[in-house]
Design a protein around this motif. Structure first.
Motif, mmCIF file in Angstrom:
data_model
loop_
_atom_site.group_PDB
_atom_site.id
_atom_site.type_symbol
_atom_site.label_atom_id
_atom_site.label_comp_id
_atom_site.label_asym_id
_atom_site.label_seq_id
_atom_site.Cartn_x
_atom_site.Cartn_y
_atom_site.Cartn_z
ATOM 1 N N ASN A 118 0.821 -1.205 0.000
ATOM 2 C CA ASN A 118 0.000 0.000 0.000
ATOM 3 C C ASN A 118 0.860 1.262 0.000
ATOM 4 N N PHE B 58 -7.580 -4.439 -4.448
ATOM 5 C CA PHE B 58 -8.231 -3.710 -5.539
ATOM 6 C C PHE B 58 -9.676 -4.172 -5.683
ATOM 7 N N ASP B 59 -10.510 -3.292 -6.212
ATOM 8 C CA ASP B 59 -11.943 -3.563 -6.322
ATOM 9 C C ASP B 59 -12.376 -3.909 -7.738
ATOM 10 N N THR B 60 -11.418 -4.187 -8.597
ATOM 11 C CA THR B 60 -11.709 -4.599 -9.974
ATOM 12 C C THR B 60 -11.462 -6.110 -10.082
ATOM 13 N N GLY C 274 -6.963 -2.895 -11.652
ATOM 14 C CA GLY C 274 -6.853 -2.302 -10.334
ATOM 15 C C GLY C 274 -5.753 -1.259 -10.276
ATOM 16 N N ALA D 141 -5.747 2.964 -9.970
ATOM 17 C CA ALA D 141 -4.881 3.681 -9.038
ATOM 18 C C ALA D 141 -3.977 4.682 -9.745
#
Length: 270
Positions: A2, A96-98, A104, A108
């Protein structure tokens, strides 16, 4: 991860079909010095591939399932899709939300680039378009493919051109699928012939060929800023081991792969 994502550029190199035992032997013998200088302790990490052939393994890798450490236990991942109940997503994991890591990273703020190698990246049909289709920019030419004795040099030239043309403020995720290890690879060993075919020795010679040139790729990837780099195999292959030849089968030589991750400092040694 992160802290890395959003700050550093990212490079993922899959040395397609590279066996762990060959990679380990060459590193120990000093035959791949340019790779070995970046390996933690000068050694490859032994891991298990997420698939037994290119397509399956890369689908898993691009979903965040990199090769798994070959020791028992729960191993937190570097990247993971948000998924309820995941036991390998930790505080340090980039979530990630994909559906895949590539999109993802694009979400970003990364520019995602694929330099393909083997046929699953050649866009010559529907199947060969799936993996490169994940990326905002993808490249494949016959000179990048398995039949070209200079495939890796051609791939690096494309990567260098792509990196040089990118806005310096834009973060980059560069993926290179290296085809040189995949059969046919007999032409990388002096004296080998097409009639004799591929062998464990020609496979090793192909890795030495990659090592001679990979410094250029590392230099390009870290030419703009520090670059977090993953170098691994997607699966191994067999050369008559226990009667088996090829991959897409359940043999130790196929499932066991080399892995390393490290930082390339901006302007640092290659």
């Amino acid at each position: 991860m992160n802290e890395v994502v959003g700050r550093d550029d990212l490079l993922l190199v899959t040395l397609d079909t590279l066996r762990f035992d060959v990679a380990e032997e060459l590193a120990a013998a000093g035959r791949i010095p340019h790779l070995a200088r970046h390996l933690p302790g000068g050694r490859w990490e032994k891991r298990h591939a997420p698939g037994s052939f290119t397509y399956a393994s890369h689908q898993a890798i691009f979903a965040g399932f990199l090769p798994t450490p070959a020791v028992p236990g729960s191993h937190p991942r570097l990247f993971a899709a948000r998924f309820g109940g995941s036991e390998t997503t930790a505080d340090r994991t980039f979530v990630f939300d994909t559906p895949d890591l590539v999109s993802g990273l694009a979400a970003a703020g990364y520019h995602t680039v694929c330099v393909g190698g083997v046929g699953f990246f050649n866009r010559r049909g529907a199947l060969g378009s799936v993996l490169p289709g994940l990326f905002q920019e993808s490249h494949w030419e016959p000179e990048f493919g398995v039949a070209s004795p200079a495939s890796f040099e051609a791939q690096i030239a494309r990567a260098e051109k792509t990196v040089a043309g990118l806005d310096r403020d834009r973060r980059l995720f560069l993926f290179v699928n290296v085809a040189a290890l995949h059969q046919p690879n007999w032409f990388h060993l002096p004296g080998a012939t097409r009639e004799a075919g591929d062998s464990r020795a020609t496979h090793a010679a192909a890795l030495e060929y990659v090592d001679r040139h990979i410094g250029r790729l590392f230099a390009a990837a870290s030419s703009r800023r520090r670059c977090f780099t993953i170098v691994c195999s997607d699966h191994g292959t067999t050369y008559g081991d226990d009667g088996w030849t090829g991959h897409r089968l359940g043999h130790e030589a196929v499932w066991t792969v080399p892995y390393a991750h490290f930082f390339l400092d901006h302007g640092g040694p290659r």
